[in-house]
Enzyme design. Structure first.
Site, PDB file in Angstrom:
ATOM      1  N   HIS A  16      -1.942   0.507  -9.613  1.00 62.77           N
ATOM      2  CA  HIS A  16      -2.517  -0.540  -8.747  1.00 62.77           C
ATOM      3  C   HIS A  16      -3.097  -1.699  -9.583  1.00 62.77           C
ATOM      4  O   HIS A  16      -4.309  -1.907  -9.621  1.00 62.77           O
ATOM      5  CB  HIS A  16      -3.603   0.060  -7.830  1.00 62.77           C
ATOM      6  CG  HIS A  16      -3.835  -0.765  -6.590  1.00 62.77           C
ATOM      7  ND1 HIS A  16      -4.213  -0.235  -5.389  1.00 62.77           N
ATOM      8  CD2 HIS A  16      -3.741  -2.106  -6.364  1.00 62.77           C
ATOM      9  CE1 HIS A  16      -4.342  -1.200  -4.493  1.00 62.77           C
ATOM     10  NE2 HIS A  16      -4.066  -2.350  -5.065  1.00 62.77           N
ATOM     11  N   ARG A  61       0.872  -1.171   0.000  1.00 68.61           N
ATOM     12  CA  ARG A  61       0.000   0.000   0.000  1.00 68.61           C
ATOM     13  C   ARG A  61       0.907   1.218   0.000  1.00 68.61           C
ATOM     14  O   ARG A  61       1.963   1.220   0.652  1.00 68.61           O
ATOM     15  CB  ARG A  61      -0.894   0.041   1.251  1.00 68.61           C
ATOM     16  CG  ARG A  61      -2.055  -0.935   1.249  1.00 68.61           C
ATOM     17  CD  ARG A  61      -3.142  -0.574   0.224  1.00 68.61           C
ATOM     18  NE  ARG A  61      -4.253  -1.513   0.258  1.00 68.61           N
ATOM     19  CZ  ARG A  61      -4.363  -2.596  -0.523  1.00 68.61           C
ATOM     20  NH1 ARG A  61      -3.427  -2.870  -1.415  1.00 68.61           N
ATOM     21  NH2 ARG A  61      -5.406  -3.386  -0.427  1.00 68.61           N
ATOM     22  N   GLU A  78      -4.268   7.247  -3.781  1.00 65.37           N
ATOM     23  CA  GLU A  78      -4.751   6.812  -5.095  1.00 65.37           C
ATOM     24  C   GLU A  78      -6.112   7.431  -5.384  1.00 65.37           C
ATOM     25  O   GLU A  78      -6.935   7.533  -4.464  1.00 65.37           O
ATOM     26  CB  GLU A  78      -4.864   5.286  -5.121  1.00 65.37           C
ATOM     27  CG  GLU A  78      -3.504   4.614  -5.030  1.00 65.37           C
ATOM     28  CD  GLU A  78      -3.574   3.099  -4.903  1.00 65.37           C
ATOM     29  OE1 GLU A  78      -4.640   2.515  -5.140  1.00 65.37           O
ATOM     30  OE2 GLU A  78      -2.543   2.512  -4.565  1.00 65.37           O
TER      31      GLU A  78
HETATM   32  N1  LIG Z   1      -0.906  -4.309  -5.375  1.00 61.97           N
HETATM   33  C1  LIG Z   1      -1.928  -5.143  -5.272  1.00 61.97           C
HETATM   34  O1  LIG Z   1      -2.753  -5.255  -6.164  1.00 61.97           O
HETATM   35  C2  LIG Z   1      -2.046  -5.978  -4.050  1.00 61.97           C
HETATM   36  C3  LIG Z   1      -1.617  -5.512  -2.843  1.00 61.97           C
HETATM   37  N2  LIG Z   1      -1.707  -6.294  -1.725  1.00 61.97           N
HETATM   38  C4  LIG Z   1      -1.151  -5.762  -0.473  1.00 61.97           C
HETATM   39  O2  LIG Z   1      -0.115  -6.637  -0.045  1.00 61.97           O
HETATM   40  C5  LIG Z   1      -0.234  -6.820   1.355  1.00 61.97           C
HETATM   41  C6  LIG Z   1       0.378  -8.155   1.723  1.00 61.97           C
HETATM   42  O3  LIG Z   1      -0.451  -9.184   1.238  1.00 61.97           O
HETATM   43  P1  LIG Z   1      -0.256 -10.712   1.684  1.00 61.97           P
HETATM   44  O4  LIG Z   1       1.113 -11.164   1.404  1.00 61.97           O
HETATM   45  O5  LIG Z   1      -1.390 -11.460   1.096  1.00 61.97           O
HETATM   46  O6  LIG Z   1      -0.461 -10.594   3.258  1.00 61.97           O
HETATM   47  P2  LIG Z   1      -0.012 -11.616   4.362  1.00 61.97           P
HETATM   48  O7  LIG Z   1      -0.863 -11.346   5.546  1.00 61.97           O
HETATM   49  O8  LIG Z   1       0.046 -12.993   3.821  1.00 61.97           O
HETATM   50  O9  LIG Z   1       1.479 -11.162   4.685  1.00 61.97           O
HETATM   51  C7  LIG Z   1       1.811  -9.969   5.308  1.00 61.97           C
HETATM   52  C8  LIG Z   1       3.071 -10.202   6.130  1.00 61.97           C
HETATM   53  O10 LIG Z   1       3.469  -8.960   6.697  1.00 61.97           O
HETATM   54  C9  LIG Z   1       3.914  -9.211   8.017  1.00 61.97           C
HETATM   55  N3  LIG Z   1       3.844  -7.990   8.811  1.00 61.97           N
HETATM   56  C10 LIG Z   1       2.762  -7.384   9.338  1.00 61.97           C
HETATM   57  N4  LIG Z   1       3.136  -6.295  10.031  1.00 61.97           N
HETATM   58  C11 LIG Z   1       4.469  -6.210   9.926  1.00 61.97           C
HETATM   59  C12 LIG Z   1       5.427  -5.308  10.442  1.00 61.97           C
HETATM   60  N5  LIG Z   1       5.082  -4.272  11.199  1.00 61.97           N
HETATM   61  N6  LIG Z   1       6.723  -5.526  10.135  1.00 61.97           N
HETATM   62  C13 LIG Z   1       7.090  -6.583   9.395  1.00 61.97           C
HETATM   63  N7  LIG Z   1       6.220  -7.478   8.877  1.00 61.97           N
HETATM   64  C14 LIG Z   1       4.925  -7.292   9.145  1.00 61.97           C
HETATM   65  C15 LIG Z   1       2.987 -10.309   8.521  1.00 61.97           C
HETATM   66  O11 LIG Z   1       3.534 -10.991   9.627  1.00 61.97           O
HETATM   67  C16 LIG Z   1       2.868 -11.189   7.287  1.00 61.97           C
HETATM   68  O12 LIG Z   1       3.887 -12.158   7.262  1.00 61.97           O
HETATM   69  C17 LIG Z   1      -1.734  -6.714   1.619  1.00 61.97           C
HETATM   70  O13 LIG Z   1      -1.987  -6.339   2.956  1.00 61.97           O
HETATM   71  C18 LIG Z   1      -2.185  -5.680   0.624  1.00 61.97           C
HETATM   72  O14 LIG Z   1      -2.177  -4.405   1.204  1.00 61.97           O
HETATM   73  C19 LIG Z   1      -2.240  -7.539  -1.772  1.00 61.97           C
HETATM   74  C20 LIG Z   1      -2.720  -8.037  -2.950  1.00 61.97           C
HETATM   75  C21 LIG Z   1      -2.672  -7.301  -4.181  1.00 61.97           C
HETATM   76  O1  LIG Z   2      -4.779  -4.414  -3.521  1.00 58.27           O
HETATM   77  C1  LIG Z   2      -5.318  -5.464  -3.628  1.00 58.27           C
HETATM   78  C2  LIG Z   2      -5.542  -6.386  -2.553  1.00 58.27           C
HETATM   79  O2  LIG Z   2      -5.980  -7.516  -2.819  1.00 58.27           O
HETATM   80  O3  LIG Z   2      -5.308  -6.004  -1.397  1.00 58.27           O
END
Ligand SMILES: NC(=O)C1=CN([C@@H]2O[C@H](COP(=O)(O)OP(=O)(O)OC[C@H]3O[C@@H](n4cnc5c(N)ncnc54)[C@H](O)[C@@H]3O)[C@@H](O)[C@H]2O)C=CC1
Ligand SMILES: O=CC(=O)O
Length: 338
Positions: free
Chosen positions: A299, A252, A281
């Site tokens: 995005h 994000r 955004e």
């Molecule tokens: N650009 C896009 O279209 C997309 C963006 N995203 C973003 O990517 C992020 C991550 O997605 P996932 O990998 O599915 O989530 P996830 O929950 O599988 O992984 C997130 C990781 O970050 C770690 N984390 C949380 N707080 C932290 C901190 N303060 N310091 C270090 N590590 C920390 C967690 O322990 C976890 O291992 C989502 O929250 C979303 O905002 C997700 C999907 C698509």
């Molecule tokens: O930004 C996309 C998401 O799945 O989060």
């Protein structure tokens, strides 16, 4: 005389583009409705005038925030008590305040879509990483100005082979990217709230945030946005990075202090960036737009037919389980113990 129980309502906030059939399939479990509101004020009015009484579950999309705004305390307070499940289409649920939802009586249970976005988002991060390492953006822009390579031609790029990828947030997407980066000959180090077990870490080394910043050639941000992670990367952190390093952000926008990033790029604190997400955004900081060493996407992390379909179906499966079994398929971590 028998009382006939009213059919529960299922509210659609946003659009379903690919899983219409599965959505219509929910009509056996409840009446499918949509709001008429076109802004937050109207949406709150619809809540207050009883339009959503009987709603048990809602499907919401990222872009529906343009109508409802954030699911914060103000909004949660006006939702009818019948409304028990908020099923978000997306991995990141920063548009929802988990505390406000958990503390409501009865709680409003929230689900997100983990794992389905992993491949497409990690692919996007790899694209941004290669584009930024190789300075491709400079020449791609030049070509559209009918200049071959650009005047002057861009500085030579760098190979990923032998470089260190530093992942901040080693969850589904971070781990997926790490595996893909290994195919490019990169070594991964990571920082997470907790060290992962060896199988999950897949050979990546766990390091402190400070070491991650100092050692990474590519820093990839893959952690959720919440009050603890907002601006986790700002000037103090950028100063620790190598001047040859690049940042990739598919998480994000607001996990980076965008103004600090612009300054760091302008002052040569880091060499480049690949960004899919932005603090406000669809607005983008003009300092990022004008800097050719920044490769930009609007995005598009999950912007594939396959992934969008999987995500829509996942949300619908959450609603189905909630209505038929009283449980969500993928409740958000903050509510796992509720
Ligand atoms: N650009 C896009 O279209 C997309 C963006 N995203 C973003 O990517 C992020 C991550 O997605 P996932 O990998 O599915 O989530 P996830 O929950 O599988 O992984 C997130 C990781 O970050 C770690 N984390 C949380 N707080 C932290 C901190 N303060 N310091 C270090 N590590 C920390 C967690 O322990 C976890 O291992 C989502 O929250 C979303 O905002 C997700 C999907 C698509
Ligand atoms: O930004 C996309 C998401 O799945 O989060």
């Amino acid at each position: 005389m028998y009382l006939v129980a009213a059919k529960p309502k299922i509210l659609l906030l946003g659009e379903i583009d690919h899983a219409q059939e599965q959505w219509q399939g929910l009509s056996g479990l409840g009446e499918l409705i949509k709001p008429q509101a076109t802004n937050r004020g109207e949406f709150i009015a619809e809540c207050n005038n009883g339009k959503f009484d009987g709603v048990v579950a809602a499907y919401r999309t990222f872009t529906s925030a343009a109508i409802t705004g954030r699911f914060d305390q103000e909004l949660v307070d006006v939702l009818p008590k019948s409304w028990r499940y908020l099923c978000h289409n997306g991995a990141g649920y920063d548009q929802i305040d988990p505390d406000a939802c958990s503390q409501r009586v009865p709680p409003l249970y929230v689900s997100n879509v983990p794992s389905a976005p992993d491949d497409a988002t990690a692919d996007t991060a790899i694209f941004l990483m290669l584009g930024a390492l190789r300075n491709f953006n400079v020449s791609m822009d030049a070509l559209r100005r009918e200049e071959w390579k650009g005047k002057p031609a861009p500085a030579l790029g760098h190979d990923p082979q032998g470089k260190i990828l530093g992942i901040l947030g080693m969850g589904g997407i971070g781990r997926n990217m790490s595996k893909k980066a290994a195919a490019f000959g990169m070594t991964t180090i990571y920082h997470n709230r907790r060290k992962l077990d060896d199988e999950k870490a897949g050979g990546a080394e766990y390091v402190s945030l400070k070491d991650l910043l100092k050692r990474s050639d590519v820093l990839s941000l893959n952690l959720p946005l919440n009050p603890k992670t907002r601006h986790i990367i700002s000037t103090e952190q950028l100063k620790l990075m190598k001047s040859s390093s690049i940042i990739v952000n598919t998480a994000r926008g607001a996990v980076i202090d965008e103004a600090a990033l612009v300054k760091a790029l302008d002052e040569g604190m880091i060499a480049g960036a690949g960004l899919d997400v932005f603090e406000e955004e669809p607005k983008i900081h003009p300092g990022l737009v004008k800097n050719e060493r920044v490769i930009l996407l609007p995005h598009m992390g999950t912007w594939t037919k396959e992934t969008q379909t999987k995500m829509e179906v996942w949300v619908i499966d959450n609603i189905r389980k909630a209505l038929s079994e009283g449980k969500l398929l993928s409740i958000i971590p903050e509510q796992e113990s509720l």
